[in-house]
Design a protein around this motif. Structure first.
Motif, PDB file in Angstrom:
ATOM      1  N   ASP A 509       0.836  -1.211   0.000  1.00  0.00           N
ATOM      2  CA  ASP A 509       0.000   0.000   0.000  1.00  0.00           C
ATOM      3  C   ASP A 509       0.864   1.252   0.000  1.00  0.00           C
ATOM      4  O   ASP A 509       0.608   2.200  -0.747  1.00  0.00           O
ATOM      5  N   ILE A 513       1.065   4.126  -2.811  1.00  0.00           N
ATOM      6  CA  ILE A 513       0.762   5.545  -2.590  1.00  0.00           C
ATOM      7  C   ILE A 513       1.923   6.411  -3.051  1.00  0.00           C
ATOM      8  O   ILE A 513       1.730   7.465  -3.664  1.00  0.00           O
TER       9      ILE A 513
ATOM     10  N   PHE B 212      -7.531   9.991  -7.138  1.00  0.00           N
ATOM     11  CA  PHE B 212      -8.208   9.414  -5.977  1.00  0.00           C
ATOM     12  C   PHE B 212      -8.859   8.075  -6.346  1.00  0.00           C
ATOM     13  O   PHE B 212      -8.845   7.134  -5.550  1.00  0.00           O
ATOM     14  N   VAL B 215      -6.284   5.417  -6.419  1.00  0.00           N
ATOM     15  CA  VAL B 215      -5.943   5.002  -5.059  1.00  0.00           C
ATOM     16  C   VAL B 215      -7.031   4.086  -4.514  1.00  0.00           C
ATOM     17  O   VAL B 215      -6.754   3.034  -3.937  1.00  0.00           O
ATOM     18  N   ALA B 216      -8.297   4.490  -4.733  1.00  0.00           N
ATOM     19  CA  ALA B 216      -9.415   3.686  -4.231  1.00  0.00           C
ATOM     20  C   ALA B 216      -9.390   2.299  -4.855  1.00  0.00           C
ATOM     21  O   ALA B 216      -9.570   1.287  -4.174  1.00  0.00           O
ATOM     22  N   LEU B 219      -6.263   0.408  -3.314  1.00  0.00           N
ATOM     23  CA  LEU B 219      -6.266   0.172  -1.865  1.00  0.00           C
ATOM     24  C   LEU B 219      -7.479  -0.639  -1.412  1.00  0.00           C
ATOM     25  O   LEU B 219      -7.368  -1.462  -0.526  1.00  0.00           O
ATOM     26  N   PHE B 264      -8.291   3.673   7.098  1.00  0.00           N
ATOM     27  CA  PHE B 264      -7.821   4.092   5.785  1.00  0.00           C
ATOM     28  C   PHE B 264      -8.932   4.779   4.989  1.00  0.00           C
ATOM     29  O   PHE B 264      -8.760   5.834   4.392  1.00  0.00           O
ATOM     30  N   PHE B 265     -10.048   4.088   5.013  1.00  0.00           N
ATOM     31  CA  PHE B 265     -11.204   4.533   4.280  1.00  0.00           C
ATOM     32  C   PHE B 265     -11.627   5.922   4.733  1.00  0.00           C
ATOM     33  O   PHE B 265     -11.876   6.815   3.929  1.00  0.00           O
ATOM     34  N   PHE B 268      -9.120   8.551   3.713  1.00  0.00           N
ATOM     35  CA  PHE B 268      -9.278   8.743   2.270  1.00  0.00           C
ATOM     36  C   PHE B 268     -10.448   9.670   1.967  1.00  0.00           C
ATOM     37  O   PHE B 268     -10.325  10.634   1.209  1.00  0.00           O
ATOM     38  N   PHE B 269     -11.569   9.412   2.603  1.00  0.00           N
ATOM     39  CA  PHE B 269     -12.738  10.221   2.286  1.00  0.00           C
ATOM     40  C   PHE B 269     -12.650  11.635   2.823  1.00  0.00           C
ATOM     41  O   PHE B 269     -13.099  12.567   2.171  1.00  0.00           O
ATOM     42  N   TYR B 272     -10.482  13.418   0.449  1.00  0.00           N
ATOM     43  CA  TYR B 272     -11.201  13.620  -0.804  1.00  0.00           C
ATOM     44  C   TYR B 272     -12.208  14.764  -0.681  1.00  0.00           C
ATOM     45  O   TYR B 272     -12.306  15.636  -1.542  1.00  0.00           O
TER      46      TYR B 272
END
Lengths: 766, 766
Positions: A509, A513, B212, B215-216, B219, B264-265, B268-269, B272
């Motif tokens: 990961d 990144i 993004f 990445v989504a 990941l 992580f999620f 990430f959000f 974003y």
């Protein structure tokens, strides 16, 4: 000014700057003089960093004050604040439950630390000033209340009674009222200033919502409309008001109005949306924006005034009367000593440059007007570019100057070289998107890594390494760190794989990144994008301030929300067999859309969930949870919406609007230009090969352009360049916003005695 | 200027204005003079209404031009455009199906009307100008293509082939390119001007979304996440891109990301959302706003220039050389005649007032500089307040002047009287909310009606009826109309009820809406709210322009959407037994949230549904329908979002922001002030009893304040008041925005010959 001084001034020519001369500081001033210099240093650095603390001027107090402002102490305070806030993770309702004694002990340690800090502060500033400052009182009250609450809670819990940790709501106030939280306090002040205006618009908006609700109740209430859940529509006035309010937040989960369509209904909603959703919401933005602009101007004006005042204080400590008219001046000797104390790591050439800007007539001393500019000048980052021969050139001169070597260096400095690597990155982006299980793809990654390493090595060969890794060459650092990390990561991963067939997900990961981050480089190659990216970078620090603001508000709402709603909605694992799963453990939710869509994780059962629910409320207005405990949840939701969406988000948008418009219109501040002019005058500037800077000066990223000019012609061995970093600090950006407005009158006012009280309570406290 | 002229000028004093004198226009000028006056009149009224048509100056052409600009012809054109657009209701897929021959006939009539209008226009302006104007060519192309399409469609349909009415997409272009659509064209121009900047930001934004998404994909793609529907998450790159794009629109229906939470999620959000949702969306607003501001300024500058130029033309037709230096001037006689022609219903006092503003030195003639201001002066609405005795005072003087009558009049003019009625309205609001079946409530309604009638009668008694119903007393008219209508409605309803026990729902609804409208009056009583309401009213006309813009965009998208998606989603009556009901008649929707929530009415099966879906897409981002026909629906959705939300809504917000900031800073235009100064100088202004006007001048609504000053002291029988209506027109508001900037240089430039081509194509065409 005596004529005999002039020759000394004349030495400040180009030659002197280049030969590192002018180090003529008197090395042993008397003790009294040392104290004066210490105090002046404090004034100058306070002016530079916009600190507005009215400290005692006794030598001990000054030393204590220096300790108080030490970066380590400040970091420590923030560490304690973060620990104190993070306690919510471990306190009931906890994410990771810890026994009460453990959390209590940690909290007591934190509170003690804050108390010690307060005592320290009280020693630094005069007593009357201390007790007049609302932020000190606020901290003392919060700490005291926290101790009381802790005691009561401990006592009640140990005897088995029900207890609420109500003082947790107060914790974020420490973040606001701590001495270093200037930006945050300023943000709160702009909210407070906009409040009266916002409230008028809000009242009118609510009036409009109430009238529309009344119309909805009367026109649609008796037509027997049913929602999807089968419950009647438009029958309760307060329900309608809430539903229509939610419509303004542009959320449709709560209000599937489109499922019943007829003409009246449609007209009603179009009118409602135009008036309330668009017009009023724009009004909120307009009000916030105009207030923000107005008050910010005033604040920055006061900031500049306070800064000038502090510089005047420093001047009055160091000045001496001079020749004709007895005009007070500061000599270059003293000035040099002061600058050395304020900025110990400043290089001599830079200092000489600053002096030559201030003393533009080469008098050897400067008056008040010039002295005052020192703080501004110091905050402009000047980059000293030393032109040194390449190490390889020193070791192997014949090889380095061979035609092949020259050709390589020529190629590396070509625009084409950048384009080729942009293309490589683009191809790499496609490979990243492909399936990495494929051996071709995973092997290609090695190829890309090799290519990137080659790029760095070539650049290092063509550019002097110290120049390449100069502090302002952000992208060089960025590239090198990312590529080297990715290389190590890939090697480790491959080693792991080969040794045991085991692949660490985490490492993969991280490598991934790093690869994606590399893509950002691509954007920076395109001039138009670079301008936008530069604005983004400049706005960065302010986003941090807004982040703190959001944390304060979220924390308070999360604490209240947890006390109100904990356990009301429960999440069950998907394979759970509990019958409650269907309605999230709350019979009230039976059959609602909320439960149907399985949003049960949106609850207030611990601080992390709470923050996520609040985040959702901010962004997507997931208001389903309001069905749970009818009225209090609704009030909670509306309050949160008003505070976060109507006020904070609008202030954020207002800030970005203003920052963007400023970047669009103003290019550089006057002072920066005067410094640049001097650099140009001395022919010491780094030439840029015709990069026109678009929206903003793209100086930060023109490392690619640095090369050709170096290769092109003979230049002095030492050159200066102004980094536009100054505007990277929030204060700098704000000051730039209004610099043209605030310049003239400040010099008129600064002599007036009323400015003595510069630690204005309006100015430095919430 | 000869000295003998002076006495004539001197007659323009206060006395003359008051005695309705100065009607000394020469009544029979020669024929040539008449033509000159006609032409000058056209120039002046073109300048006044900002028409920029380069017409022939021959007498016939001028007459045709007058006919072309007649309000009836303009209304007719708009009627035909509306009919043409409305045809979509009756064409397949129709709301009300009509046979093809019927819709075709109507369309042919409309198209013929447009052709006739074009021919008329071609007769008015020179041929070369006609063919150079892109908007004429656009109309001709649209009309021709429509005829062709109609023929092909008719032919194909009659032979039974499949055919598409593709020319329907072009219909809204007529609305844009018609001569009267200046505001709309200006709005389109500001969009076009902002496009390059927007596109850079948009590209960067898309780059960010793409990164993004990558990445989504990498990941989260392999962690086996499932949506509520059970389908896998984050496995297809394009799906992710679309989902993340939708997240920016702050819609959560399509993306229940919160149902899977891990660290992580969340990070990430949050990243974003901060970068894309907040920062980039603010960037869009900032770019649109700064461009809007910049270009609008330029447009208004050109507008003012063109206006001045036309006034100079008119001047050159009427001027005559005068005395010393031979400076060209226009005499009062000619000027009076011109003003009479331009504004036939202007009263003499008003005309004299305008003259005295222009000819402030009482010379009896004015130069070019003063003459040019006529258009601006004419657009300032001056209200002539004639102080006449009350009719009752004439008929029954003793009764009207009796102490009781005096007391009543005194009470009515008191502030308290207003407050009492505000209270009554407030009580009425509560009664409206109550159940109207209750006899107490329905009887109370009679009481309220009586009270309101009493208010109007009392006011009519205290104020002279003609003054009470003067055109600018908006609220008096509003009250009277609403109360009288409500009275009639209630009587009719009650009569119907008593006679047959039958209650008409429609009548009740209308009465109810009238009652609710009455509540608005309450807001106007509060000063702070009045200011905001005034801004709302002023923005009103511009909202109409944006409404047209929205209609154009919606219509085009609806036409395309209907061809692409008609019949894909079907709505079944709730009690239908069709098995398709569960998934809206489309197997693709089986099990989706869209179908679960029964959004089947959101379809493109006719033009009304299409508009509603588009409205929902604008406001609440109901993108569920994209599941239907995968890729084309998604492209459609994204395009619509870019056009409407990113561009049009932002331009709307930018307009409101600017309008609000202008109201906030500028109070009145210079010209308005000069006119007011004159009125004050002549002591003819209507005094206002200390109403400070808050954000904007609340003149329109100070009818309550009018009384006391009248009762208070002796005053001239004729008074003037400036209505701030001028800024109610969009042009006026725009001009006010930049008036301070455009004044000085325009007078320098206006003499230059290059200004001849004032029907600049950049300026008057899309």
């Amino acid at each position: 000014m005596s004529e005999s001084e002039k020759p000394k001034g004349h030495t400040l020519s180009k030659d002197k700057v280049l030969t590192n001369g002018g180090n003529n500081v008197s090395s042993n001033p008397s003790d009294e003089m040392t104290e004066k210099f210490d105090l002046a240093t404090v004034y100058v650095s306070d002016a530079q960093y916009n600190r507005n603390i009215f400290f005692d001027t006794s030598p001990q107090a000054v030393r204590l004050y220096l300790l108080y402002n030490h970066w380590f102490m400040q970091t420590l305070v923030y560490a304690f604040i973060i620990v104190n806030l993070a306690l919510a993770l471990f306190e009931d309702p906890a994410v990771v439950p810890l026994p009460i004694w453990a959390t209590s002990t940690i909290e007591i340690i934190c509170l003690s630390a804050f108390s010690v800090r307060m005592v320290h502060y009280a020693k630094v500033i005069p007593k009357d000033k201390f007790w007049k400052d609302p932020k000190n009182i606020c901290i003392i009250v919060v700490v005291t209340l926290s101790f009381i609450d802790l005691t009561i809670y401990g006592a009640l819990k140990s005897t088995g009674y029900f207890a609420i940790r109500w003082s947790r709501v107060l914790r974020p106030l420490l973040l606001v009222n701590v001495t270093e939280g200037r930006q945050l306090r300023r943000a709160f002040r702009s909210i407070r200033n906009a409040l009266p205006q916002i409230s008028y618009v809000f009242l009118l908006f609510m009036f409009s919502v109430l009238v529309f609700s009344l119309v909805a109740l009367k026109l649609f209430g008796k037509r027997g409309l049913l929602t999807i859940d089968g419950s009647p529509y438009f029958t309760d006035y307060l329900d309608i008001v809430f539903d229509l309010y939610v419509l303004v937040t542009t959320a449709n989960t709560c209000y599937a109005y489109a499922s019943v369509i007829f003409v009246f209904f449609t007209i009603f909603f179009i009118l409602y949306i135009i008036i309330n959703t668009y017009t009023f919401m724009s009004f909120f933005l307009a009000v916030v924006y105009s207030n923000y602009k107005k008050h910010l101007k005033e604040e920055v004006r006061q900031l500049v005034k306070a800064r000038r005042f502090k510089m005047c204080r420093a001047f009055s400590l160091l000045h001496e009367a001079r020749g004709e008219g007895g005009e007070p001046v500061v000599t270059q000797t003293k000035w040099n000593h002061l600058v050395k104390l304020v900025k110990p790591n400043i290089n001599i050439a830079h200092r000489e440059l600053l002096w030559s800007v201030l003393d533009d007539q080469n008098k050897g001393h400067i008056g008040k007007f010039a002295f005052v500019q020192l703080a501004d000048l110091l905050s402009i980052q000047v980059i000293t570019v030393k032109s040194q021969p390449h190490p390889i050139q020193i070791c192997f001169p014949s090889m380095y100057n061979s035609p092949v070597s020259r050709f390589i260096r020529y190629v590396v400095h070509q625009r084409m070289f950048v384009y080729v690597y942009d293309l490589i990155i683009l191809v790499n982006a496609v490979f990243i998107g492909l399936d990495e299980e494929n051996p071709v793809v995973s092997n290609a990654e090695w190829g890309f890594l090799a290519l990137y390493m080659l790029e760095i090595i070539l650049k290092l060969y063509a550019t002097e390494p110290r120049a390449f890794f100069a502090r302002h060459h952000f992208w060089n650092w960025f590239d090198t760190i990312i590529i080297v990390s990715a290389l190590f990561g890939t090697i480790i991963n491959s080693a792991l794989k080969h040794s045991g067939g085991y692949t660490s997900r985490q490492i993969l990961d991280i490598i991934f990144i790093l690869r994606v981050l590399r893509l950002i480089r691509l954007v920076d190659s395109i001039k138009r994008f670079r301008a936008i990216i530069n604005i983004l970078i400049k706005i960065g620090p302010t986003i941090l301030t807004f982040g703190q603001l959001i944390v304060v508000v979220y924390y308070i709402f999360a604490m209240v929300g947890m006390e109100l709603f904990k356990g009301k909605v429960q999440f069950f694992e998907p394979n759970s067999t509990s019958p409650d799963q269907e309605y999230c453990g709350n019979p009230l939710l039976k059959g609602t859309t909320f439960a149907k869509l399985n949003y049960c994780k949106n609850n207030f059962n611990n601080v992390v969930s709470s923050f996520i629910v609040l985040l959702e409320l901010t962004v997507v207005n997931q208001c389903g949870f309001t069905a749970v405990t009818h009225i209090s949840a609704r009030i909670f939701f509306v309050l949160f919406h008003i505070v976060v969406v109507i006020i904070i988000i609008n202030i954020f948008v207002a800030f970005i609007l203003e920052a963007f418009l400023v970047e669009y219109t103003i290019d550089k501040s006057d002072l920066q230009t005067s410094l640049e002019k001097k650099i140009e005058e001395l022919e010491l500037n780094v030439q840029q090969d015709g990069v026109d800077t678009g929206l903003v000066d793209a100086m930060e990223s023109n490392d690619n352009e640095l090369g050709p000019s170096e290769a092109g012609k003979q230049k002095p061995s030492l050159m200066f360049k102004i980094a536009s970093r100054r505007s990277r600090t929030v204060d700098g950006l704000l000051q730039r916003m209004f610099e043209t407005d605030i310049r003239p009158e400040d010099f008129v006012e600064e002599e007036e005695p009323e400015n003595i009280n510069f630690s204005n309570p309006v100015f430095d406290s919430v």
